[in-house]
Design a protein around this motif. Structure first.
Motif, PDB file in Angstrom:
ATOM      1  N   MET A 127      31.857  33.994  43.842  1.00  0.00           N
ATOM      2  CA  MET A 127      33.046  34.545  44.488  1.00  0.00           C
ATOM      3  C   MET A 127      34.030  33.434  44.879  1.00  0.00           C
ATOM      4  O   MET A 127      35.229  33.546  44.666  1.00  0.00           O
ATOM      5  CB  MET A 127      32.682  35.368  45.726  1.00  0.00           C
ATOM      6  N   TYR A 150      38.612  41.891  52.072  1.00  0.00           N
ATOM      7  CA  TYR A 150      37.995  41.042  53.090  1.00  0.00           C
ATOM      8  C   TYR A 150      37.341  39.801  52.488  1.00  0.00           C
ATOM      9  O   TYR A 150      37.315  38.750  53.114  1.00  0.00           O
ATOM     10  CB  TYR A 150      36.978  41.830  53.924  1.00  0.00           C
ATOM     11  N   GLY A 151      36.817  39.912  51.279  1.00  0.00           N
ATOM     12  CA  GLY A 151      36.237  38.743  50.614  1.00  0.00           C
ATOM     13  C   GLY A 151      37.280  37.667  50.394  1.00  0.00           C
ATOM     14  O   GLY A 151      37.046  36.487  50.648  1.00  0.00           O
ATOM     15  N   GLU A 198      28.864  37.085  50.819  1.00  0.00           N
ATOM     16  CA  GLU A 198      28.494  38.497  50.805  1.00  0.00           C
ATOM     17  C   GLU A 198      29.437  39.284  51.716  1.00  0.00           C
ATOM     18  O   GLU A 198      29.701  38.881  52.838  1.00  0.00           O
ATOM     19  CB  GLU A 198      27.054  38.635  51.309  1.00  0.00           C
ATOM     20  N   ILE A 199      29.915  40.402  51.193  1.00  0.00           N
ATOM     21  CA  ILE A 199      30.686  41.350  51.983  1.00  0.00           C
ATOM     22  C   ILE A 199      29.837  42.612  52.075  1.00  0.00           C
ATOM     23  O   ILE A 199      29.355  43.112  51.056  1.00  0.00           O
ATOM     24  CB  ILE A 199      32.057  41.662  51.336  1.00  0.00           C
ATOM     25  N   HIS A 200      29.655  43.102  53.278  1.00  0.00           N
ATOM     26  CA  HIS A 200      28.833  44.297  53.461  1.00  0.00           C
ATOM     27  C   HIS A 200      29.440  45.472  52.706  1.00  0.00           C
ATOM     28  O   HIS A 200      30.658  45.610  52.599  1.00  0.00           O
ATOM     29  CB  HIS A 200      28.674  44.609  54.940  1.00  0.00           C
ATOM     30  N   GLN A 201      28.590  46.301  52.178  1.00  0.00           N
ATOM     31  CA  GLN A 201      28.976  47.360  51.250  1.00  0.00           C
ATOM     32  C   GLN A 201      30.126  48.229  51.759  1.00  0.00           C
ATOM     33  O   GLN A 201      31.051  48.532  51.008  1.00  0.00           O
ATOM     34  CB  GLN A 201      27.772  48.237  50.925  1.00  0.00           C
ATOM     35  N   GLY A 248      30.943  40.410  56.743  1.00  0.00           N
ATOM     36  CA  GLY A 248      30.490  39.560  55.655  1.00  0.00           C
ATOM     37  C   GLY A 248      30.446  38.108  56.076  1.00  0.00           C
ATOM     38  O   GLY A 248      30.804  37.755  57.203  1.00  0.00           O
ATOM     39  N   HIS A 302      32.561  47.487  53.439  1.00  0.00           N
ATOM     40  CA  HIS A 302      33.817  46.731  53.502  1.00  0.00           C
ATOM     41  C   HIS A 302      34.254  46.185  52.151  1.00  0.00           C
ATOM     42  O   HIS A 302      35.282  45.513  52.056  1.00  0.00           O
ATOM     43  CB  HIS A 302      33.687  45.581  54.504  1.00  0.00           C
ATOM     44  N   GLU A 303      33.472  46.465  51.100  1.00  0.00           N
ATOM     45  CA  GLU A 303      33.824  45.967  49.767  1.00  0.00           C
ATOM     46  C   GLU A 303      35.113  46.612  49.266  1.00  0.00           C
ATOM     47  O   GLU A 303      35.440  47.739  49.621  1.00  0.00           O
ATOM     48  CB  GLU A 303      32.698  46.263  48.776  1.00  0.00           C
ATOM     49  N   GLY A 304      35.844  45.862  48.433  1.00  0.00           N
ATOM     50  CA  GLY A 304      37.034  46.390  47.784  1.00  0.00           C
ATOM     51  C   GLY A 304      38.241  46.540  48.679  1.00  0.00           C
ATOM     52  O   GLY A 304      39.206  47.209  48.313  1.00  0.00           O
ATOM     53  N   GLN A 305      38.220  45.920  49.852  1.00  0.00           N
ATOM     54  CA  GLN A 305      39.323  46.046  50.795  1.00  0.00           C
ATOM     55  C   GLN A 305      40.031  44.718  51.065  1.00  0.00           C
ATOM     56  O   GLN A 305      40.845  44.616  51.973  1.00  0.00           O
ATOM     57  CB  GLN A 305      38.814  46.650  52.111  1.00  0.00           C
TER      58      GLN A 305
END
Length: 103
Positions: free
Chosen positions: A76, A51-52, A41-44, A24, A46-49
């Motif tokens: 965000m 990283y954002g 943007e966080i690549h799909q 991301g 890697h979402e919800g982990q």
């Protein structure tokens, strides 16, 4: 998994890498004294982990160390600043009202 955040100044964005692959980024635009974060943007996959959160915290911390005020234009980044109130002080007073942040 190893993570690393890098400032890609050529593309004006902070990038987060997970196990060596980009996961991301947070795009910004600099003025003389502020850094406006305009898109994150966080690549799909890697979402919800988390990283954002890691990316935004690292980007804001690096920007503050470099002496920039923070303009959280991206939702965000703005949400991160709202949740982590210590970052509000890095947002210039003149911008806080328009962003819905406390004075």
């Amino acid at each position: 998994m190893s993570t690393e955040v890098r400032n890609n100044t050529a593309l004006e964005r902070f990038e987060i890498y997970v196990d060596g692959a980009i996961a991301g980024y947070a795009e910004y635009q600099d003025t003389a004294s502020e850094r406006a974060f305009v898109h994150t943007e966080i690549h799909q996959r890697h979402e919800g982990q988390g990283y954002g959160r890691t990316l935004v915290k690292s980007a804001l911390d690096a920007s503050r160390r470099e002496g920039f005020g923070i303009l959280p234009m991206c939702p965000m980044v703005k949400r991160f600043v709202e949740i982590n109130g210590e970052y509000v002080a890095s947002v210039p007073h003149w911008a806080r009202g328009g962003l819905g942040l406390p004075q």
